[in-house]
Design an enzyme around this catalytic site. Structure first.
Site: not given
Ligand code: DGL
Length: 258
Positions: A67, A181
């Site tokens: 993440c 993301c």
């Molecule tokens: N998948 C996550 C990232 O790479 C975050 C998505 C979220 O929960 O806002 O930042």
């Protein structure tokens, strides 16, 4: 490994290809998502709790923060608090984008939290003289992908690519789009249709998988390995279906209550 939800499956896919004999434990913190539009304190608290659980209950040898938002907010703390653990994070792939871009205009889609973080500001500051980076916070997009809300995914992808500017390979156009993301690779096809066939979309699944391989304290070569445990703090069905749909992975999902 963990993510706010199902997005980190894009990293798990690359990890399984790179490290077929390792066992993976994946936590989707869906009950506390999205991370990208919450305060750092929320993301840090969740990252700490999940990591402690992975260490004490699953005895992991390496942690991959799948993440971007949690990496930006918490990787330095998790490294301090778990010095015995190799900790690998994910950040928007600006350097691979630079290596590809001819027009030197690069779009970056990421969460609000990632773009506002000191870690990202330092990264982009160090590269700012090499290209124009057009950064777009994509509120709501990770959430729409999390809930497989196709109409909202299409509407938000159109809104945000439109706001970034004109895509193409001519001078002054944006020829490279960074998916900053881990949820966004699951909107790859919709985004590709909007920006056109000449524009390269870049995510960091493969570089993160290679980096993980380099940092593993030991490499499993046992053919008995390669198992996955999927865990969710929220809707187990949606994690199970996403793993099946995107990775062809058929395994039951456990619930975590922390
Ligand atoms: N998948 C996550 C990232 O790479 C975050 C998505 C979220 O929960 O806002 O930042």
């Amino acid at each position: 490994m963990f993510d706010s939800g199902i997005g980190g499956l894009s990293i798990l896919k690359a990890l399984r290809a790179e490290l077929p004999f390792e066992d993976f434990v994946y936590v989707a913190d869906s009950a506390h998502a999205p991370y990208g539009e919450r305060a750092d304190s929320h993301v840090i608290a969740r990252s700490r709790l999940i990591t402690s659980q992975l260490v004490t209950k699953y005895h992991i040898k390496t942690l991959v923060i799948a993440c971007n938002t949690a990496t930006a907010a918490a990787i330095h703390l998790l490294r301090q608090e778990h010095p015995q653990l190799a900790v690998i994070g994910v950040e928007p792939a600006l350097k691979p984008a630079l290596a590809h871009s001819q027009t030197r205009r690069i779009g970056v889609m990421a969460t609000h939290g990632t773009l506002a973080s000191a870690k990202f500001q330092t990264l982009i500051g160090s590269l700012a003289d090499q290209a124009d980076f057009i950064c777009q916070p994509c509120d709501g997009l990770a959430d729409a992908i999390e809930h497989q809300d196709t109409a909202t995914i299409i509407a938000l992808c159109a809104l945000y690519t439109g706001a970034i500017g004109q895509f193409g390979i001519n001078n002054g156009q944006i020829d490279t789009l960074v998916l900053g993301c881990t949820h966004y690779p699951f909107a790859h096809d919709q985004l590709a249709r909007m920006v056109g066939p000449d524009v390269r979309l870049i995510d960091n699944g493969e570089p993160v998988a290679r980096q993980t391989r380099r940092q593993l304290p030991s490499l499993s070569i046992s053919h008995a390995g390669g198992r996955c445990v999927l865990i969710s703090s929220g809707d187990c069905n949606s994690l199970q279906q996403a793993a099946q749909r995107w990775l062809g992975l058929d395994c039951p999902v456990e619930t975590i209550n922390i």
